[in-house]
Design an enzyme around this catalytic site. Sequence first.
Site, PDB file in Angstrom:
ATOM      1  N   VAL A 177      44.523  59.290  48.922  1.00  0.00           N
ATOM      2  CA  VAL A 177      45.627  60.139  48.479  1.00  0.00           C
ATOM      3  C   VAL A 177      45.318  60.529  47.030  1.00  0.00           C
ATOM      4  O   VAL A 177      45.291  59.667  46.147  1.00  0.00           O
ATOM      5  CB  VAL A 177      46.971  59.370  48.525  1.00  0.00           C
ATOM      6  CG1 VAL A 177      48.055  60.181  47.842  1.00  0.00           C
ATOM      7  CG2 VAL A 177      47.355  59.099  49.973  1.00  0.00           C
ATOM      8  N   PRO A 178      45.032  61.797  46.785  1.00  0.00           N
ATOM      9  CA  PRO A 178      44.652  62.315  45.463  1.00  0.00           C
ATOM     10  C   PRO A 178      45.779  62.370  44.442  1.00  0.00           C
ATOM     11  O   PRO A 178      46.206  63.453  44.001  1.00  0.00           O
ATOM     12  CB  PRO A 178      44.112  63.702  45.795  1.00  0.00           C
ATOM     13  CG  PRO A 178      45.005  64.125  46.911  1.00  0.00           C
ATOM     14  CD  PRO A 178      45.141  62.889  47.765  1.00  0.00           C
ATOM     15  N   CYS A 179      46.229  61.204  44.021  1.00  0.00           N
ATOM     16  CA  CYS A 179      47.338  61.147  43.085  1.00  0.00           C
ATOM     17  C   CYS A 179      47.031  61.798  41.729  1.00  0.00           C
ATOM     18  O   CYS A 179      47.931  62.196  41.019  1.00  0.00           O
ATOM     19  CB  CYS A 179      47.773  59.695  42.881  1.00  0.00           C
ATOM     20  SG  CYS A 179      46.453  58.602  42.317  1.00  0.00           S
ATOM     21  N   TRP A 180      45.734  61.923  41.417  1.00  0.00           N
ATOM     22  CA  TRP A 180      45.376  62.521  40.120  1.00  0.00           C
ATOM     23  C   TRP A 180      45.686  64.010  40.086  1.00  0.00           C
ATOM     24  O   TRP A 180      45.681  64.628  39.030  1.00  0.00           O
ATOM     25  CB  TRP A 180      43.887  62.284  39.828  1.00  0.00           C
ATOM     26  CG  TRP A 180      42.981  62.838  40.874  1.00  0.00           C
ATOM     27  CD1 TRP A 180      42.482  64.120  40.936  1.00  0.00           C
ATOM     28  CD2 TRP A 180      42.489  62.157  42.026  1.00  0.00           C
ATOM     29  NE1 TRP A 180      41.714  64.268  42.069  1.00  0.00           N
ATOM     30  CE2 TRP A 180      41.691  63.082  42.755  1.00  0.00           C
ATOM     31  CE3 TRP A 180      42.626  60.855  42.519  1.00  0.00           C
ATOM     32  CZ2 TRP A 180      41.048  62.739  43.950  1.00  0.00           C
ATOM     33  CZ3 TRP A 180      41.983  60.521  43.704  1.00  0.00           C
ATOM     34  CH2 TRP A 180      41.208  61.449  44.409  1.00  0.00           C
TER      35      TRP A 180
END
Length: 111
Positions: free
Chosen positions: A65-68
């Site tokens: 999950v690309p939280c950045w």
Amino acid sequence: MRTEQDVIRYLSDYSDFEKAVYVATFRIPYGKVSTYQKIARKIGEPDAMRAVANTLHNNPLYPIVPCWRVVRSDGGFGGEAKAAAERRERVENEGVPTADGKVLMTDDIVV
DNA sequence: CCCGTGACCGACT
DNA sequence: CAGTCGGCCACGG
């Protein structure tokens, strides 16, 4: 662990709110970003942007999950300086334009 | 159930 | 333009 269903399955023990946050984040395409506020609106909790941030902070599916790709409304990166800097680099590596350590919040890159 | 916490936000000094 | 302040909210203790 590649599809949205995989993500939901992995998060079976988490709350619906958390699932919604991670799924919404999972949908952000490469090279683009979104904001805590927009994610909050997307999941039907327009005033829970703060809770969204807390949730992403504990992202159990990094880097699936690309939280950045989730930044503040002003394009800045919150949190501890070091971690914030890493997220900034990741975003820049994906081709997202930045200036003064902030993402240039143009409509073509903000989802 | 109350309380503190925090990768937030917008308005207002 | 840099701080502060009040409002909001899910979560865990």
